[in-house]
Design an enzyme around this catalytic site. Structure first.
Site: not given
Ligand code: E4P
Length: 214
Positions: A84
């Site tokens: 990522k």
């Molecule tokens: C995606 O890969 C992220 O880890 C995640 O969906 C972030 O979500 P949040 O806005 O609830 O932190």
């Protein structure tokens, strides 16, 4: 529409995996930090042993060189690890650089369709638009999925759209209808999705009728 779990919690992953619904897992530095004292590499390897499918591990460097270094290290941990990187110009360089080593990337923190288009052009395997965080600003986050989906279709792009920052079950349905390939969900949202008062009432009635027959 595939379902990924958005967590680094092994108990949640074990439980959701036992439902037979998981196609992958996403983590991020916040989710890893919640698992106090656990080592990042061990968490990712443990997740990979529980779920067959892409497991996203996020880099924390701000420059492409650092992201590539981290990405190459994480990719050694398990063949299903996807790296990522953020939706920045350094992130694009990292996607391009990691592609030279056949390493797949998930471009995260995507908040506009041009970020998604450029991520795809750089070679991203997954793009992660953050629906809930856009909704929080008072703008319809789902529109971003619609626009990315239309742009990818027009340009014949096969980068997969992963709806992220999912806050409730309706987000899953709407993401699918808007063109997302995958929704990555907190465990609580999946539990919530399977709860319906009419299901519970129905079970109760069936059991009562079954008992009354004896
Ligand atoms: C995606 O890969 C992220 O880890 C995640 O969906 C972030 O979500 P949040 O806005 O609830 O932190």
């Amino acid at each position: 529409m595939e379902i990924y779990l958005d967590t680094a919690n092994l108990n949640e992953i074990r439980e959701a995996a036992s439902w037979g619904i998981l196609s992958g897992v996403t983590t991020n530095p916040t989710l890893i930090a919640r698992e106090k004292g656990a080592d990042f590499k061990s968490i990712i390897q443990e997740i990979a042993s529980l779920v067959e499918g892409p497991i996203s591990a996020e880099t924390t460097s701000l420059d492409a060189e650092g992201m590539i270094r981290e990405g190459r290290e994480f990719a050694e941990w398990h063949p299903n690890v996807v790296i990522k990187v953020p939706s920045t110009t350094e992130g694009l360089k990292a996607v391009h650089g990691l592609a030279q080593h056949d390493i797949y990337c998930n471009v995260t923190l995507c908040f506009n369709p041009v970020q998604a288009l450029l991520a795809a052009r750089a070679g991203a395997f997954l793009i992660s638009p953050f629906i809930g965080r856009i909704d929080d600003t008072g703008i319809d986050g789902m529109n971003l999925i619609r626009e990315i989906s239309a742009v990818y279709e027009q340009a014949d792009i096969d980068t997969r759209i992963l709806a992220a920052s999912i806050r409730h079950p309706r987000h899953i349905v709407e993401s699918a209808l808007a063109g997302a390939d995958i929704a990555t969900c907190p465990f609580s949202v999946l539990q919530q999705a399977m709860k319906h008062p009419l299901t519970d009432i129905g079970i109760e009635r069936f059991l009562a009728d079954w008992k009354s027959r004896q």
